[in-house]
Motif scaffolding. Structure first.
Motif, mmCIF file in Angstrom:
data_model
loop_
_atom_site.group_PDB
_atom_site.id
_atom_site.type_symbol
_atom_site.label_atom_id
_atom_site.label_comp_id
_atom_site.label_asym_id
_atom_site.label_seq_id
_atom_site.Cartn_x
_atom_site.Cartn_y
_atom_site.Cartn_z
ATOM 1 N N THR A 54 1.800 4.342 -10.802
ATOM 2 C CA THR A 54 1.175 3.022 -10.753
ATOM 3 C C THR A 54 2.165 1.946 -11.194
ATOM 4 N N GLY A 62 -6.566 6.163 -11.137
ATOM 5 C CA GLY A 62 -6.316 6.125 -9.703
ATOM 6 C C GLY A 62 -6.730 7.434 -9.062
ATOM 7 N N GLN A 104 -8.179 0.231 -5.446
ATOM 8 C CA GLN A 104 -8.534 1.214 -4.423
ATOM 9 C C GLN A 104 -9.923 0.818 -3.950
ATOM 10 N N VAL A 134 -3.897 9.699 -10.197
ATOM 11 C CA VAL A 134 -2.570 9.118 -9.980
ATOM 12 C C VAL A 134 -1.903 8.929 -11.343
ATOM 13 N N LEU A 165 -3.500 3.457 -2.541
ATOM 14 C CA LEU A 165 -3.385 2.624 -3.730
ATOM 15 C C LEU A 165 -2.718 1.325 -3.310
ATOM 16 N N SER A 210 -1.346 -2.595 -4.303
ATOM 17 C CA SER A 210 -0.953 -3.586 -5.294
ATOM 18 C C SER A 210 -1.078 -4.951 -4.619
ATOM 19 N N ARG A 263 0.835 -1.214 0.000
ATOM 20 C CA ARG A 263 0.000 0.000 0.000
ATOM 21 C C ARG A 263 0.860 1.251 0.000
ATOM 22 N N VAL A 274 -7.658 -0.388 -10.722
ATOM 23 C CA VAL A 274 -6.906 0.627 -11.452
ATOM 24 C C VAL A 274 -6.090 -0.024 -12.568
ATOM 25 N N VAL A 289 -3.891 -3.667 -9.153
ATOM 26 C CA VAL A 289 -3.772 -2.446 -8.371
ATOM 27 C C VAL A 289 -5.199 -1.985 -8.128
#
Length: 138
Positions: free
Chosen positions: A56, A92, A120, A51, A98, A100, A36, A125, A118
C-alpha cells in the motif's frame, strides 16, 4: 481499459515493475488522478491474507509521480518524495484492484503538495498527504 494508460518505467527490472507489477493510470479532472494495481497473491499479501502495508505504501509513493505525470506532464523519473504521511484505515482485500486516488493541491516552482485515498470500490484502505520535489526545469 478505456481511459486508462499503462504506467511503467522503461527498465522493467526496477522496483515499480518488479514489485508492484502492472499499473494503470488515468486523469479524473484537472487536479486528480487515479492509479490502479491488481494485487498478486501471495506476493502482495501479509500473513492474514490481506494486502501488505508495504505494498500500500509503495503504491502511494509511485502514484504521486504517476498522477503528476498524467495531470501535468512532469518528469516522474527525476522527481523525489520529500515527505509522506499515511493513515491505514482498513485492510486491503487482495482479491480486488487497489486504487490510489491522488489530488494535486498546490504547486510551486519546485514542489507539489498532494493528498489522497487508497480505495477498493467504496472501501477506504488508507489516506495520505505528501510533498514531492519536482525536477529542475519543471
Amino acid at each position: 481499459n478505456p481511459g486508462w494508460h499503462d504506467w511503467r518505467i522503461i527498465d522493467s527490472s526496477r522496483f515499480n515493475n518488479g514489485v508492484l507489477g502492472k499499473l494503470l493510470v488515468r486523469a479524473e479532472g484537472q487536479d486528480s488522478g487515479r492509479v490502479r494495481m491488481v494485487p498478486r497473491i501471495p506476493l502482495h499479501t501479509n500473513s492474514a491474507g490481506n494486502v501488505h502495508g508495504a505494498i500500500t505504501l509503495s503504491l502511494i509513493d509511485v502514484s504521486l509521480f504517476a498522477a503528476m505525470y498524467v495531470l501535468r506532464g512532469m518528469d516522474a523519473g527525476r522527481s523525489v518524495t520529500l515527505d509522506m504521511t499515511t493513515q491505514f484505515i482498513g485492510s486491503g482485500d487482495a482479491s480486488r484492484p487497489l486504487d490510489s486516488v491522488v489530488e494535486l493541491l498546490r504547486e510551486t516552482r519546485r514542489l507539489a503538495f498532494l493528498r489522497g485515498l487508497v480505495v477498493q470500490d467504496g472501501d477506504i484502505v488508507a489516506s495520505f498527504t505528501a510533498t514531492a520535489r519536482k525536477p529542475t526545469g519543471s
